[in-house]
Design an enzyme around this catalytic site. Sequence first.
Site, PDB file in Angstrom:
ATOM      1  N   LYS A 220       0.816  -1.212   0.000  1.00  0.00           N
ATOM      2  CA  LYS A 220       0.000   0.000   0.000  1.00  0.00           C
ATOM      3  C   LYS A 220       0.852   1.266   0.000  1.00  0.00           C
ATOM      4  O   LYS A 220       2.050   1.249   0.285  1.00  0.00           O
ATOM      5  CB  LYS A 220      -0.963  -0.021   1.192  1.00  0.00           C
ATOM      6  CG  LYS A 220      -2.079  -1.036   0.994  1.00  0.00           C
ATOM      7  CD  LYS A 220      -3.138  -0.952   2.075  1.00  0.00           C
ATOM      8  CE  LYS A 220      -4.278  -1.917   1.765  1.00  0.00           C
ATOM      9  NZ  LYS A 220      -5.320  -1.899   2.815  1.00  0.00           N
ATOM     10  N   ARG A 254      -3.702 -10.239   5.069  1.00  0.00           N
ATOM     11  CA  ARG A 254      -4.068 -10.238   3.649  1.00  0.00           C
ATOM     12  C   ARG A 254      -2.901  -9.654   2.858  1.00  0.00           C
ATOM     13  O   ARG A 254      -2.449  -8.543   3.135  1.00  0.00           O
ATOM     14  CB  ARG A 254      -5.329  -9.398   3.440  1.00  0.00           C
ATOM     15  CG  ARG A 254      -5.854  -9.387   2.008  1.00  0.00           C
ATOM     16  CD  ARG A 254      -7.125  -8.547   1.918  1.00  0.00           C
ATOM     17  NE  ARG A 254      -7.725  -8.598   0.587  1.00  0.00           N
ATOM     18  CZ  ARG A 254      -7.400  -7.796  -0.415  1.00  0.00           C
ATOM     19  NH1 ARG A 254      -6.458  -6.860  -0.240  1.00  0.00           N
ATOM     20  NH2 ARG A 254      -7.988  -7.909  -1.594  1.00  0.00           N
TER      21      ARG A 254
END
Length: 282
Positions: A220, A254
């Site tokens: 991210k 995740r």
Amino acid sequence: MMVDCGSRQLDLATPVVMGVLNVTPDSFSDGGSYFDAARAVAHAHDMISEGARIIDVGGESTRPGAARVPVQEELRRVIPVIEALSTLDVIVSVDTSKAEVMRAAVAAGACMINDIRALNESGALEAAASTSAAVCLMHMQGQPATMQLAPHYDDVIGEVCDFLRMRIAACERAGIARNRLIIDPGIGFGKTLQHNLELLAHLAGFKELSCPLLVGVSRKSMMGQLLNRAVNERVHGGVAIATAALLSGAKIIRTHDVAATLDAVRVVQALYEHGYSFCNDM
């Protein structure tokens, strides 16, 4: 700790890795790489061989600025992949907010629903309740198209906890038992770097909600901000944050990078088995 996924049970006595499978042309990290169903299924097999216990199949990008995808197009993308994976020894999750996709995906073999909108879309709560699938409730401020324009909180930890508490209660009222629920603070979804760091530093506070905690930070933008690394150079930063999350009680990580993240899970589990105790003297 067991999560009831209907046709399967997810044992979280040891934390597990959820592999990301984006069947999209525009996801921020791997958009287009697995848009073809055959390539997507092959990649899922690779992640399973690396140790993924869950495969999260998504047909709509939720990156900042992403537009919505029509229901029929999302179904076209995800259903063939879910059907192909449903016979394997893995938990198949569908990453969607749409009631129609939830029902079709579970009918095709998915046994988990991973919803960034926490079943707030029209009909989603009822759709999830009509299945026996597990549900992951995520916090997001705003919508993907605009969520990173000016996120604001007076108390990010308290507000995220309160939101998840309310959604858990809504699920239970709808008939979704707590042993089917997973929570996700939504790192990067309507949050600045400071908000993300505050949440990650206080993950232990989410234990009061009595649901397994999922954390997703893989590749991210916060890693780009912290490390000045391109998307494909963020594996080490992601594993570092995953390790910290595991030490704070996260049960599901995740990630796009299954093998590296599973190494972190194994190391953390070994430390706990040998009496690890968190030290907060830094």
